[in-house]
Scaffold this active site. Structure first.
Site, PDB file in Angstrom:
ATOM      1  N   GLU A   1      75.354  19.691  60.646  1.00 58.72           N
ATOM      2  CA  GLU A   1      74.811  21.130  60.778  1.00 58.72           C
ATOM      3  C   GLU A   1      74.057  21.392  59.629  1.00 58.72           C
ATOM      4  OE1 GLU A   1      77.514  24.781  61.736  1.00 58.72           O
ATOM      5  OE2 GLU A   1      77.432  24.450  59.590  1.00 58.72           O
TER       6      GLU A   1
ATOM      7  N   TYR B   1      68.882  28.144  62.030  1.00 62.10           N
ATOM      8  CA  TYR B   1      70.060  27.246  62.054  1.00 62.10           C
ATOM      9  C   TYR B   1      69.803  26.084  63.157  1.00 62.10           C
ATOM     10  CZ  TYR B   1      74.894  26.062  63.542  1.00 62.10           C
ATOM     11  OH  TYR B   1      76.000  25.378  63.992  1.00 62.10           O
TER      12      TYR B   1
END
Lengths: 385, 291, 385, 291
Positions: free
Chosen positions: A189, A101
């Protein structure tokens, strides 16, 4: 401005962020054509600005053109938590060794960009933060100093990424920071950021939010907007320069000043009602602008009553009253209006409304009283025009 | 006394020659604010109703000893104007402009924080009013009278609403400070509450917050540690759904952060009384003030 | 790396800095061809890295091709304060209303870039600073904050530029700052920056210095180097990685460490001699590197004697002695060597030299004594090999 | 006592696994310096003659409490390494690397100056030696012995030359500091002279300057205002022609600035005795020390 996954990926591609081959499609035929180009296996993903697509059936694997046709047919038009799917993203399904991530977010509390990296990709970052805090490395960047290579190394080693990909993952973070600053983003993101069996690092998904206030610096990014797909009232309000947010209830709300409108929503809810919208007419609104606002509010067929809650500062209450009267005469509403006006020229405003003597327009002296009244009227139902 | 603006204010207005800028600056002057200069590049040498206009803040400060700036220029130029005011040595900067890019605000905040001698209020705020002394911004002064309640708010109209209710109960204000609804305000609740705590004239503090960010939670902690004066609070947006920006760029509940109830809980946990409606806030304040 | 005017202009052109049309030429025929392209009147400018070209006859106006031929013939090959002209720059001679000065320099004292602007262009900035200080606006930029539009306005109004060109002159300053940072420059100077009758702002001259240490970030800028035109010894030294600066005297200098070598030059001058070069062999030099250095020193035909002044720290004196002996045997110098070695392994070094017993190699115990000796030997003249 | 490095030094070496880095770090350790860690990204977990290597400065500091960093990495990575050391909380950073881009040094200087708890010596310097206590860098310690002369210099070999002459006259050093020959040194003459002035062990200060910049002039002013200890100075490059870089990137006379005679004049004007040759400097120092 939240971007759909594939538009976010278009932005990332400008910065040479590694991605797997893919194409967007808005029809089943286009999806099949895209699949022919991409090859198999591939993933078909609903393009909606909300999480949980996978659980809702909006993400499917296809191994044949028939499967592509089947899944595309099912997913297009699907309603995912209130978001209708108009577009698909088809992407080669690569083998994946690890899911990481990576994100850069605008941290308001710290007044600094926050760069985050975790080896626990593929799930919501809040969940990672709660369950594997040791696997989530975070670092605030001084915007005057910028993001340096040592920052990237620090995050990579703290997150515990595989030794052989420390450099490419760090480079990816540096690029995401570049996107964040270069495009005036408030969120960039990548979840998941994947490591392939060839040890290549690629962005498998992308969530990018751009700052509307900075669009003048990025005229090209205007094409990333997909407000055409948005709610018709929101689109109309945007065209008229109004701040309007559609909500689930049945009481239309008109107010001036974001804080006062928010407060009005709360007071209505407190009185047992459900607001149908947030609408801030802004400071100094003139009669015609007010009439336009009323049109937007009434454009929502759920609305059973409208509350006008205005505290006149720069906004003059008499202008608001004139706007209400004008709108009433043009639109001939079939729902009652409750009007509470205070502040600049309120006496004159109340006289204007009294003189107009419109049916089903009810003046109220206080915000709390007005809320109670509008909730009661909405329960009574539609009135004749 | 009052905070931020008062009898000593010498105001320079960036964007004085614009329609909005001149309208509000002249309003402020009529209220008694000492408006000493305007700044508009290329219009140096002109004047607006007798207020001299300069090309740069440096020239304005050199000629007029301006100590306060009001920023009224369009959003794409506003950050530059704030930085210019700081560079020119202006101590108090009130930025009214709405719609400044978030990254610009980030740069402004981080440049200004290195200079302890400067304070920015706003941007995207209605300004600062010390009733009976000075008004810098767009707050409609008619609803407020001098008194001992300090008000600090992220919202303009909500402030007027609360101030008006207080006034109807006979209470006035030391200073009303609109800190603005943007993601990166120059001054936070904590900054302004600290000034009110130190201000002998202020006896009670009203803070009007809203959803988004964590400024209210930070204020709660600060109040618990540093504030002896009574604080009454209001939080707008309690029923707003997550993910939707409620008018103010900063008013958004994102994921688990920024929710209204958490703010109320944080404030009540440190003994701050929180009104559920603006009217309740005024009632609680009046109750405390009447002892 | 100092750039010739026209190479500096190439760099500025990448940033869209407005300039007048021009071309470079290295031959008379090329100059004529360039003139045919550019049109008349035009200016022919000698391309040398030294000021005072105009006074030296290195800048001429031409109105015809014959004049171009004449001036190009005269200027090519000209010696301007020791700099031979190998290249010309031909540029359209526009009418000029005002001459300004604009520069970004690396201010070491302030540890910050210094941006300067003056309406008194066309003369040396030191002269402007002395004679018209009020017309010279200066501003230090915090490199973390950068150069903002208000900085440009501040400089433009302080310098008193014409009101109608405040914006373009300010934009020019912003661009120069961009060049300064973007190209790792230590100097970007436009003198004059001209205002044309059409009120356009253009760079008429350009002085750009790039940081050699940052060339790895700008591989393309390697082509801007014109060291081929440099002194042959300096070119040879550069190829061998030596720090060598040619000087006007007749005493060759070899030393280790920039400070010690500078000090050696001073001590030789103090003793009445004139050094022929600065040469720093650096720390830890090995015998072969030392021999290479000696070759560079002796390549200068003016050298009448060589002083070796070494304080061995990392450098081992015995290595230096071996290098001297090796060089002596290969090069068979016709000039005397004075050798002063102190520090690491000095005893061994002195023994090596004594054992080698080379003719015309004179050991000395102190720096001051060595300087006196080499000056005396240089006066005596050349010796037989 | 000594300044900058001493018995408390806990040294972490960036570039320890390189040829030069390991050579000099091991030299420093043999001298008695407490070399606690090396930093080389990707080589964490290895060791160099028993000194553990870490991937980052943060890891090194966490594991070893390193308080001093020596930077030995190639020029293109050196600025990043210095910033990393600062970010990790290292208080004293000695950067040996030569050839760092000037703009990188500018950024490093301006980032570090916001942190009053950190001091950078160098880059492009020979390091810091406190004879008998610790050696951080490449100064050949054999020529120096403990004593009460503080030396600060822009040049390495010139320092050895002067130190050696002092040693031959029987005098040793509190600390030898090479501040380096680059345009933007992390520590200036003023910074180091201030430390020597405060160091009880240092009785006399030798400063060895050179052409270029204005650090010597600034030192002269500082000495006049703040320094009670005797200072003896040397300036190299008096006869260097303008416009030529004399080996050090910083040693250049540009236009009217940076000339050697002006530096000598500035120093002599405030009572600093300036030797015309290194030998003279040592002689003057000895004369003063012998009273």
């Amino acid at each position: 401005m939240d971007l759909l996954e594939y538009k976010g990926k278009q932005v990332l591609a400008r910065y040479d962020v590694a991605q797997l081959p893919g194409r967007e499609a808005t029809t089943v035929d286009a999806a099949v054509a895209a699949a022919e180009d991409i090859g198999f296996p591939l993933v078909i993903k609903a393009q909606v600005k909300i999480g949980g697509r996978g659980k809702a059936g909006g993400i499917k694997i296809a191994n044949t053109l028939d499967e592509v046709r089947e899944h595309a047919t099912n997913i297009l038009g699907m309603d995912i938590r209130g978001h209708i799917v108009h577009e698909l993203w088809l992407q080669l399904a690569s083998e994946i060794v690890s899911e990481y991530y990576a994100a850069v977010v605008f941290d308001r509390s710290a007044k600094a960009p926050l760069v985050m990296l975790s080896t626990q990709g593929g799930m919501e970052i809040e969940q990672v933060a709660a369950e594997h805090p040791e696997a989530l490395a975070m670092l605030h960047v001084d915007p005057l100093v910028g993001f340096h290579p040592f920052h990237a190394r620090r995050l990579a080693y703290e997150a515990g990424v595989d030794a052989d990909v420390v450099v490419p993952v760090g480079d990816m973070l540096a690029t995401l920071y570049e996107v964040f600053v270069g495009e005036d983003a408030t969120l960039v993101e990548i979840n998941p950021l994947v490591i392939t069996p060839e040890r290549e690092v690629a962005a498998l998904d992308a969530k990018v939010t751009l700052d509307d206030n900075a669009m003048f610096r990025h005229p090209d990014n205007a094409t990333l907007d997909d407000s055409s797909a948005a709610d018709p009232q929101e689109a109309m309000a945007k065209k008229r320069g109004l701040t309007y947010v559609k909500l689930d209830g049945d009481i239309g709300i008109f107010g001036n000043g974001a804080g006062l409108v928010m407060s009005t929503l709360d007071v209505v809810a407190h009185a047992g009602g459900a607001p149908a919208n947030f609408l801030d007419a802004g400071g100094g609104a003139k009669a015609e602008a007010i009439a336009a606002s009323v049109e937007v509010i009434l454009g929502n067929p759920n609305v059973k009553a409208v509350l006008f809650n205005v505290f006149g500062g720069i906004t003059r209450c008499d202008e608001v009253a004139r706007g209400i009267i004008e709108a009433y005469e043009i639109l001939k509403p079939t729902v009652p209006f409750v009007v509470r006006l205070d502040g600049t020229n309120d006496v004159e405003a109340r006289k204007l409304l009294a003189d107009a003597d419109l049916p089903h327009v009810y003046p109220e002296a206080t915000m709390d009283g007005a809320a109670a009244r509008v909730v009661a009227l909405a329960r009574e139902g539609v009135v004749a025009a | 006394m009052s905070i931020l603006v008062g009898e000593d204010t010498r105001l320079a207005v960036a964007g004085l020659t614009g329609r909005e800028g001149s309208y509000h600056a002249m309003n402020n002057r009529r209220y008694g604010t000492n408006v000493v200069a305007g700044i508009t590049p290329g219009k140096g040498g002109q004047d607006v109703e007798g207020v001299p206009v300069f090309n740069t803040f440096r020239q304005a400060v050199a000629a007029t000893d301006a100590n306060t700036a009001m920023i009224f220029v369009p959003p794409r130029f506003a950050a530059d104007s704030i930085l210019e005011a700081e560079d020119a040595g202006v101590a108090t900067i009130v930025a009214i402009t709405e719609g400044i890019p978030a990254h610009d605000e980030l740069i402004v905040f981080n440049v200004l924080k290195r200079n302890p001698g400067v304070r920015l209020v706003g941007p995207n705020c209605p300004g600062v009013l010390s009733p009976g002394k000075a008004n810098v911004g767009i707050i409609p002064a008619a609803f407020f009278k001098p008194g001992n309640v300090g008000v600090v708010s992220r919202s303009g109209t909500l402030t007027y609403q609360i101030g008006n209710e207080l006034a109807q109960s006979g209470f006035g204000n030391s200073t009303i400070v609109g800190i603005g609804g943007d993601p990166v305000p120059g001054s936070s609740f904590v900054d302004i509450i600290a000034l009110f705590q130190a201000d002998p004239e202020t006896e009670l503090i009203v803070m009007s917050g809203e959803i988004g960010g964590s400024a209210e939670e930070e204020a709660a902690q600060y109040i618990a540690e540093q504030v002896s004066k009574p604080v009454v609070a209001y939080i707008a947006g309690l029923t707003a759904p997550p993910g939707k920006t409620m008018g103010h760029a900063g008013a958004i509940v994102s994921g688990s952060s920024g929710g209204g109830q958490a703010k109320i809980d944080a404030l009540e946990a440190v003994g701050v009384r929180v009104g559920r409606t603006p009217t309740q806030v005024a009632q609680i304040a009046v109750e405390i003030l009447r002892g």
